[in-house]
Design an enzyme around this catalytic site. Structure first.
Site, mmCIF file in Angstrom:
data_model
loop_
_atom_site.group_PDB
_atom_site.id
_atom_site.type_symbol
_atom_site.label_atom_id
_atom_site.label_comp_id
_atom_site.label_asym_id
_atom_site.label_seq_id
_atom_site.Cartn_x
_atom_site.Cartn_y
_atom_site.Cartn_z
ATOM 1 N N LYS A 68 -11.699 1.457 -15.550
ATOM 2 C CA LYS A 68 -12.422 0.183 -15.249
ATOM 3 C C LYS A 68 -13.472 -1.060 -15.968
ATOM 4 O O LYS A 68 -12.817 -1.979 -16.405
ATOM 5 C CB LYS A 68 -13.690 -0.013 -14.413
ATOM 6 C CG LYS A 68 -13.353 0.535 -13.145
ATOM 7 C CD LYS A 68 -12.084 -0.026 -11.798
ATOM 8 C CE LYS A 68 -11.587 0.417 -10.653
ATOM 9 N NZ LYS A 68 -10.369 -0.313 -10.408
ATOM 10 N N TYR B 187 -13.298 7.281 -14.483
ATOM 11 C CA TYR B 187 -13.671 6.135 -13.672
ATOM 12 C C TYR B 187 -13.968 5.038 -14.789
ATOM 13 O O TYR B 187 -13.342 4.172 -14.107
ATOM 14 C CB TYR B 187 -14.092 6.261 -12.766
ATOM 15 C CG TYR B 187 -14.029 5.655 -11.750
ATOM 16 C CD1 TYR B 187 -12.816 4.547 -10.423
ATOM 17 C CD2 TYR B 187 -14.883 4.663 -11.455
ATOM 18 C CE1 TYR B 187 -12.882 3.603 -9.670
ATOM 19 C CE2 TYR B 187 -15.785 3.523 -10.611
ATOM 20 C CZ TYR B 187 -14.393 2.822 -9.606
ATOM 21 O OH TYR B 187 -13.945 2.233 -8.795
ATOM 22 N N ASN C 8 -5.401 -4.368 -6.469
ATOM 23 C CA ASN C 8 -6.414 -3.824 -6.016
ATOM 24 C C ASN C 8 -6.335 -2.189 -5.708
ATOM 25 O O ASN C 8 -7.474 -1.645 -5.875
ATOM 26 C CB ASN C 8 -6.690 -4.075 -4.250
ATOM 27 C CG ASN C 8 -7.779 -3.671 -3.872
ATOM 28 O OD1 ASN C 8 -8.777 -4.016 -3.741
ATOM 29 N ND2 ASN C 8 -7.219 -2.956 -2.213
ATOM 30 N N ASP D 140 1.026 -1.295 0.081
ATOM 31 C CA ASP D 140 0.068 -0.400 0.041
ATOM 32 C C ASP D 140 0.913 1.341 -0.146
ATOM 33 O O ASP D 140 2.284 1.380 0.312
ATOM 34 C CB ASP D 140 -0.539 -0.623 1.477
ATOM 35 C CG ASP D 140 -2.235 0.755 0.701
ATOM 36 O OD1 ASP D 140 -3.338 0.043 1.051
ATOM 37 O OD2 ASP D 140 -2.247 2.000 1.578
#
Length: 266
Positions: free
Chosen positions: A161, A157, A89, A36
């Site tokens: 995706k 966005y 992720n 992260d």
């Protein structure tokens, strides 16, 4: 389901959906590398996983920085000896302040593609040599139902995706002969800090939700578009990913699984 002996990297794994994915895999025995951008959160979450009796390490990296990603992967191999699973992720909804603007800005397009698409490719390319050498691996990419059908206030966005879904299919075709499965999961409506920002933007820019709070927008959408009539949770996404990286899914590749209560029927 048993993932004992499997080593998994989860990017964006310190909080939210990423943390739930790591937790679900750790609960069935997988060793977890939490990666992260937030170093402190990496360490905290890795400690939570280790408390379950698995090996876990927090190794921070910005997915848009190839050098940092390379170091993260090298350190993962150094500590754990292999990488069996990669869960891509890490993701963003826009550049800082995106929710205060009715129209997507240039920086929203650049920043979001940089993290959600290019960052995913950077991490994947760093991990692939190790999976190819082992002639085995499982990759799961986090897409979204927004990649199935564009959102009126989030075109930047939604486009990223959709690109993730296509990238998943491309990789699956490329890597099948290397015994590497590549799939995507498309979450539906999950109440997260990111969705709080999305809901606030809908309340300002969409007459259907004008005057509602972000949570009220969220609840109204569940009522309007989800046949099962309930929200999804980070744990739901984790459960789907545990299945996709298990031996039970050995003949599933190139697929994008909606976890959305039936909102999109593909």
């Amino acid at each position: 389901m048993d993932l004992s002996g499997h080593v998994a990297i989860v990017t964006g794994g310190a909080t939210g959906i990423g943390r739930a994915i790591g937790m679900k895999m750790a609960e069935v025995g997988a060793d977890i590398i939490v990666s992260d951008i937030d170093s402190d959160a990496c360490q905290r979450t890795a400690s939570e996983f280790a408390a379950l009796g698995v090996r876990s390490a927090g190794i921070p990296a910005n997915v848009t920085d190839p050098d940092a990603v390379g170091r993260m992967v090298a350190e993962s191999i150094g500590q754990f000896g292999k990488i069996d699973v990669l869960v891509n992720n890490a993701g963003v909804a826009g550049a800082p302040g995106w929710y205060d603007h009715a129209v997507s800005r240039e920086e929203d397009w650049s920043f979001t593609f940089g993290v959600n698409v290019k960052g995913m490719a950077i991490v994947t390319e760093a991990v692939l040599p190790h999976m190819k050498e082992a002639h085995a691996g499982k990759i799961v990419n986090l897409a979204s139902v927004a990649g199935r059908q564009g959102r009126p206030t989030l075109p930047h966005y939604s486009a990223t995706k959709a690109a993730v879904i296509n990238y998943t299919q491309s990789l699956a075709n490329e890597l099948g002969r290397d015994n590497i499965n590549v799939n995507a999961v498309c979450p539906g409506l999950l109440w997260t800090p990111m969705w709080g920002e999305v809901g606030a933007k809908y309340a300002v820019n969409d007459p259907t939700y004008e005057g509602l709070s972000a949570r009220e927008v969220f609840d109204k959408m569940i009522e309007n578009i989800i046949p099962l009539g309930r929200e999804q949770t980070p744990e739901d996404i984790g459960d789907a990913i545990v299945f996709l990286v298990s031996d039970d899914a050995k003949n599933i590749t190139g697929q994008s699984l909606n976890v959305d209560g039936g909102a999109f029927l593909n």
